[in-house]
Design a protein around this motif. Structure first.
Motif, PDB file in Angstrom:
ATOM      1  N   MET A 199      -4.695  -9.140   1.435  1.00  0.00           N
ATOM      2  CA  MET A 199      -4.412  -7.713   1.293  1.00  0.00           C
ATOM      3  C   MET A 199      -4.587  -7.304  -0.161  1.00  0.00           C
ATOM      4  O   MET A 199      -4.240  -8.028  -1.075  1.00  0.00           O
ATOM      5  CB  MET A 199      -2.993  -7.426   1.768  1.00  0.00           C
ATOM      6  N   SER A 200      -5.104  -6.152  -0.365  1.00  0.00           N
ATOM      7  CA  SER A 200      -5.371  -5.631  -1.694  1.00  0.00           C
ATOM      8  C   SER A 200      -4.084  -5.164  -2.350  1.00  0.00           C
ATOM      9  O   SER A 200      -3.110  -4.847  -1.704  1.00  0.00           O
ATOM     10  CB  SER A 200      -6.347  -4.464  -1.579  1.00  0.00           C
ATOM     11  N   ASN A 201      -4.091  -5.129  -3.699  1.00  0.00           N
ATOM     12  CA  ASN A 201      -2.911  -4.640  -4.402  1.00  0.00           C
ATOM     13  C   ASN A 201      -2.938  -3.122  -4.563  1.00  0.00           C
ATOM     14  O   ASN A 201      -2.069  -2.559  -5.173  1.00  0.00           O
ATOM     15  CB  ASN A 201      -2.767  -5.328  -5.753  1.00  0.00           C
ATOM     16  N   ARG A 202      -3.932  -2.459  -4.001  1.00  0.00           N
ATOM     17  CA  ARG A 202      -4.006  -1.004  -4.045  1.00  0.00           C
ATOM     18  C   ARG A 202      -3.452  -0.460  -2.735  1.00  0.00           C
ATOM     19  O   ARG A 202      -3.801  -0.930  -1.662  1.00  0.00           O
ATOM     20  CB  ARG A 202      -5.448  -0.548  -4.225  1.00  0.00           C
ATOM     21  N   ARG A 203      -2.628   0.512  -2.836  1.00  0.00           N
ATOM     22  CA  ARG A 203      -2.024   1.105  -1.637  1.00  0.00           C
ATOM     23  C   ARG A 203      -2.998   2.073  -0.979  1.00  0.00           C
ATOM     24  O   ARG A 203      -3.659   2.859  -1.638  1.00  0.00           O
ATOM     25  CB  ARG A 203      -0.760   1.869  -2.001  1.00  0.00           C
ATOM     26  N   ALA A 204      -3.018   2.003   0.334  1.00  0.00           N
ATOM     27  CA  ALA A 204      -3.856   2.922   1.088  1.00  0.00           C
ATOM     28  C   ALA A 204      -3.161   4.277   1.139  1.00  0.00           C
ATOM     29  O   ALA A 204      -1.933   4.357   1.154  1.00  0.00           O
ATOM     30  CB  ALA A 204      -4.065   2.395   2.500  1.00  0.00           C
ATOM     31  N   PRO A 205      -3.914   5.351   1.136  1.00  0.00           N
ATOM     32  CA  PRO A 205      -3.314   6.677   1.261  1.00  0.00           C
ATOM     33  C   PRO A 205      -2.548   6.781   2.577  1.00  0.00           C
ATOM     34  O   PRO A 205      -2.943   6.183   3.583  1.00  0.00           O
ATOM     35  CB  PRO A 205      -4.508   7.632   1.245  1.00  0.00           C
ATOM     36  N   TRP A 217     -10.508   0.870   4.060  1.00  0.00           N
ATOM     37  CA  TRP A 217      -9.877   0.992   2.738  1.00  0.00           C
ATOM     38  C   TRP A 217      -9.631  -0.395   2.143  1.00  0.00           C
ATOM     39  O   TRP A 217      -9.942  -0.656   0.991  1.00  0.00           O
ATOM     40  CB  TRP A 217      -8.561   1.777   2.851  1.00  0.00           C
ATOM     41  N   GLU A 218      -9.075  -1.290   2.952  1.00  0.00           N
ATOM     42  CA  GLU A 218      -8.775  -2.648   2.477  1.00  0.00           C
ATOM     43  C   GLU A 218     -10.059  -3.374   2.059  1.00  0.00           C
ATOM     44  O   GLU A 218     -10.076  -4.049   1.031  1.00  0.00           O
ATOM     45  CB  GLU A 218      -8.042  -3.444   3.567  1.00  0.00           C
ATOM     46  N   GLU A 219     -11.128  -3.248   2.835  1.00  0.00           N
ATOM     47  CA  GLU A 219     -12.394  -3.911   2.512  1.00  0.00           C
ATOM     48  C   GLU A 219     -12.976  -3.397   1.201  1.00  0.00           C
ATOM     49  O   GLU A 219     -13.450  -4.154   0.376  1.00  0.00           O
ATOM     50  CB  GLU A 219     -13.415  -3.710   3.644  1.00  0.00           C
ATOM     51  N   ILE A 220     -12.947  -2.092   1.044  1.00  0.00           N
ATOM     52  CA  ILE A 220     -13.521  -1.497  -0.160  1.00  0.00           C
ATOM     53  C   ILE A 220     -12.713  -1.859  -1.392  1.00  0.00           C
ATOM     54  O   ILE A 220     -13.264  -2.217  -2.426  1.00  0.00           O
ATOM     55  CB  ILE A 220     -13.650   0.035  -0.005  1.00  0.00           C
ATOM     56  N   THR A 221     -11.404  -1.809  -1.297  1.00  0.00           N
ATOM     57  CA  THR A 221     -10.579  -2.074  -2.485  1.00  0.00           C
ATOM     58  C   THR A 221     -10.601  -3.533  -2.903  1.00  0.00           C
ATOM     59  O   THR A 221     -10.263  -3.843  -4.037  1.00  0.00           O
ATOM     60  CB  THR A 221      -9.130  -1.606  -2.271  1.00  0.00           C
ATOM     61  N   ILE A 224     -13.218  -3.805  -5.753  1.00  0.00           N
ATOM     62  CA  ILE A 224     -13.066  -2.965  -6.938  1.00  0.00           C
ATOM     63  C   ILE A 224     -12.371  -3.752  -8.035  1.00  0.00           C
ATOM     64  O   ILE A 224     -11.351  -4.402  -7.803  1.00  0.00           O
ATOM     65  CB  ILE A 224     -12.255  -1.696  -6.600  1.00  0.00           C
ATOM     66  N   LYS A 225     -12.931  -3.694  -9.220  1.00  0.00           N
ATOM     67  CA  LYS A 225     -12.342  -4.339 -10.379  1.00  0.00           C
ATOM     68  C   LYS A 225     -11.688  -3.247 -11.230  1.00  0.00           C
ATOM     69  O   LYS A 225     -12.337  -2.272 -11.589  1.00  0.00           O
ATOM     70  CB  LYS A 225     -13.423  -5.053 -11.185  1.00  0.00           C
TER      71      LYS A 225
END
Length: 177
Positions: free
Chosen positions: A1-7, A18-22, A25-26
């Protein structure tokens, strides 16, 4: 899981996207975040050795030197025709490599302190029967080194009226005040 929160309010398909794209991202700036070990896969039946927690260390590596740039074609033409003045000249003819390097660094630092924007460094064509002279070969190399990048924006061979292959136009970096 990404450390960026989904809207909030995303349906499962959009959330997965959203998870795949984030993941790819660097971040521009690194944040100090707590590193947590990955959870073992359920039902795997094998034991995983826990990863040791490493202390977070900020990078103390020096920032890379700014890239060198050439004179714009229009500015080069204006310099060659005498429409833009050269703020200083340094003639390195007859100097040893060690003395020439020290003199070049001193000259460029002085030009920067004076607020000069363009200087001419004369190396001479040097050499015999097609060989390049030592200064003509080494000065461009020196100007490319990181220690000179705080002084120099860029450089290129001078126009024939200013020495051609035996001289360089050097753009001096302004100091930040």
């Amino acid at each position: 899981m990404s450390n960026r929160r989904a809207p909030p309010g995303l349906d499962p398909t959009d959330r997965a996207l959203w998870e795949e794209i984030t993941k790819s991202i660097k971040p521009l700036r690194t944040r100090r975040t707590q590193v947590t070990p990955a959870e073992p896969a359920s039902g795997a039946g094998r034991e995983e050795t826990p990863r040791p927690k490493l202390p977070l260390v900020r990078s103390t590596a020096p920032t890379s030197a700014p890239p060198l740039t050439k004179l714009h074609r229009r500015d080069r033409t204006r310099v060659a025709r005498g429409h833009i003045e050269i703020d200083g000249r340094l003639d390195l003819h007859g100097m040893t490599l060690e003395r020439a390097r020290h003199r070049l660094e001193t000259f460029l630092a002085s030009a920067q302190n004076r607020g000069a924007s363009l200087v001419l460094v004369i190396t001479g064509k040097g050499g015999t029967a097609g060989e390049r002279g030592a200064l003509r070969r080494e000065v461009p190399h020196w100007l490319s080194l990181s220690q000179f990048r705080t002084l120099v924006i860029g450089f290129e061979e001078a126009a024939p009226r200013h020495g051609g292959g035996g001289a360089l136009y050097v753009r001096v970096r302004r100091t930040r005040r």
